[in-house]
Motif scaffolding. Sequence first.
Motif, short mmCIF file in Angstrom:
data_model
loop_
_atom_site.label_atom_id
_atom_site.label_comp_id
_atom_site.label_asym_id
_atom_site.label_seq_id
_atom_site.Cartn_x
_atom_site.Cartn_y
_atom_site.Cartn_z
N TYR A 156 29.39 53.63 96.73
CA TYR A 156 28.95 55.02 96.87
C TYR A 156 27.48 55.08 97.27
N ASN A 160 27.28 56.71 103.55
CA ASN A 160 28.68 57.06 103.84
C ASN A 160 29.08 58.39 103.21
N PHE A 161 28.11 59.21 102.95
CA PHE A 161 28.39 60.56 102.45
C PHE A 161 28.15 61.54 103.59
N ASN A 167 28.12 70.93 100.82
CA ASN A 167 27.47 69.99 99.90
C ASN A 167 25.99 69.71 100.23
N GLY A 193 34.23 71.60 92.43
CA GLY A 193 35.64 71.31 92.13
C GLY A 193 35.98 69.82 92.20
N LEU A 196 35.37 66.63 95.23
CA LEU A 196 34.46 67.12 96.26
C LEU A 196 33.20 66.28 96.41
N THR A 199 30.85 62.56 91.95
CA THR A 199 30.62 61.19 91.49
C THR A 199 29.97 60.37 92.60
N HIS A 200 30.46 60.56 93.81
CA HIS A 200 29.87 59.84 94.94
C HIS A 200 28.36 60.11 95.03
N LYS A 329 35.68 57.56 107.87
CA LYS A 329 36.51 56.55 107.17
C LYS A 329 37.21 55.64 108.17
P1 ADP Z 1 34.42 64.29 92.31
O1 ADP Z 1 33.60 63.40 91.46
O2 ADP Z 1 33.72 65.54 92.71
O3 ADP Z 1 35.77 64.59 91.73
P2 ADP Z 1 34.35 62.03 94.11
O4 ADP Z 1 32.91 61.81 94.21
O5 ADP Z 1 35.12 61.09 93.26
O6 ADP Z 1 34.68 63.54 93.68
O7 ADP Z 1 34.94 62.04 95.59
C1 ADP Z 1 36.31 61.83 95.86
C2 ADP Z 1 36.45 60.91 97.05
O8 ADP Z 1 36.03 61.60 98.22
C3 ADP Z 1 35.58 59.67 96.95
O9 ADP Z 1 36.28 58.59 97.50
C4 ADP Z 1 34.37 60.00 97.79
O10 ADP Z 1 33.80 58.84 98.37
C5 ADP Z 1 34.95 60.91 98.85
N1 ADP Z 1 34.01 61.91 99.31
C6 ADP Z 1 33.70 63.08 98.70
N2 ADP Z 1 32.80 63.77 99.40
C7 ADP Z 1 32.52 63.02 100.48
C8 ADP Z 1 31.65 63.20 101.59
N3 ADP Z 1 30.92 64.30 101.73
N4 ADP Z 1 31.60 62.22 102.52
C9 ADP Z 1 32.35 61.11 102.39
N5 ADP Z 1 33.20 60.89 101.38
C10 ADP Z 1 33.29 61.82 100.43
#
Ligand code: ADP
Length: 492
Positions: A156, A160-161, A167, A193, A196, A199-200, A329
Amino acid sequence: MNSEQLWQSVIGELELSISKANFTTWFKDTHIIHAHGDTVTIGVPNSFTEAWLQKKYKDDILQTIKKKTNNTITQIIFKVDTNKNIQPIEIGEEVKSDTQEDVEQPQQQKKSAPPPLTSMHPVKSGYSGLKPVFSNTQNNSGDNTIKSSFNLNPKYIFDNFIVGKGNELAYAACKAVVDNPGSMYNPLFIYGGVGLGKTHLVQAAGNAILEQNPDLKILYITTEKFTNDYIQAVKNGQMEKFRSNYRSVDILLVDDIQFMSGKDQTQEEFFHTFNALYQNNKQIIITSDRPPMAIPSLERRLVSRFASGMIADISQPDLETRVAILEHKVHEKNLNVPKNILQYLADQIQTNIRELEGALNKIVAMHQLNDTTPDMETAKRVVSSLTATMYQGSLTAKQIISAVANYYGITVQELVSLSRKKDLVIPRQIAMYIVRTELNSSFPTIGDELGGRDHTTAMHACTKIGDLVKKDEKIKHDVETIITQIHQQRAS
Ligand code: ADP
Ligand code: MG
């Protein structure tokens, strides 16, 4: 009209069209410093806000100011100004001042142009308030003291976000915290939600801070783990160790704090952990699926601590962002998936990025078996196999209204009717309040949903119930129970 009246009426209007988190974050502590000629200078609390307002809200602010001043003011400048004791000035008089001011403007504007957000690079001296309490080399693992970068997942990262409209606020806030941990926004509270990217983002912040300063002790922890650790420590008489573990970190990242709801003892302990870290300028980042105020059975003092730094929301990604995430991805993993399939997935799966990724992975896996290129037929099969519970769509105002009506034993028709009977008015106002806190809807939208009422009615209702929730145990209990019921119903 004096400057304060003007500014209040400008931001009052802007408040109607943006989310509460955005409004509080960017417009709190702003004011008009002075007005010269056709230019108004707006004081903001820090350069981050300055850059953000410049980039995101300048046009809206300007349009509103022009409207309010009959086009007398046509330029705005943002300037960092922490002076809280600004005396209101008469805008009309200042505006009429001599033309010399006009000549000076371009220069003035240039001087105060804020740095573009993208150039807000790490400030090397940003760690001034934050000395490492722990060095990697001194860590003899084996016992259960927290190691540096505990629980951080290197996958994370910010790179890669994908940043989009939904956001960008949370992303920018995390970046700002990385550049100035412990001093810029503390705590940083991110809510949004499921799936979204919360955590990332917090993990990415942790990884980025670690990269800049490998000696800092960074702890990522889920609320569940904190709770379990606490219970174990109580059971085994190891509270002292528990406390010294949690209170010796430099950066604490706590994920999904909504799960602390109703756990009084854990909340009490967390409150002290929070204070100990906060007082030592240690950065705290918290995530939740909803804003602090809307977490049921969360102690008031925690709510106010959480709201005291910066609150940033993550909302659902728009189509463009969803496509960009999938493309990223595919590129990252070097997959061969036709563009129309990505477009189709992004179009069909709107509310959860985890689902979106999951669907992509499934399609790819199905085709890897027989070494073919994913086609539309498989994509359609995968999308339709997402079960109803996995993909319910997002919570709507209608669902909230019906939950409130149900709770008070009245009909939806009665709730949205024009009747001003007392036993309808309070439930109606509560419905408006919950729509605001759960969905972040604008006041005009709330008014519309509740029987076509005026936005001022919605505003009044939200303020009133917001106050009552703090003072009136019965209202507080009702609101919390209804919110819990809404979420339980959706999860079942
Ligand atoms: P949450 O904690 O809000 O439930 P996560 O951080 O676990 O969500 O994200 C769910 C998945 O979606 C993860 O694999 C994350 O890497 C991916 N993801 C979420 N937002 C993005 C983004 N803006 N760009 C790339 N990947 C994302
Ligand atoms: Mg998460």
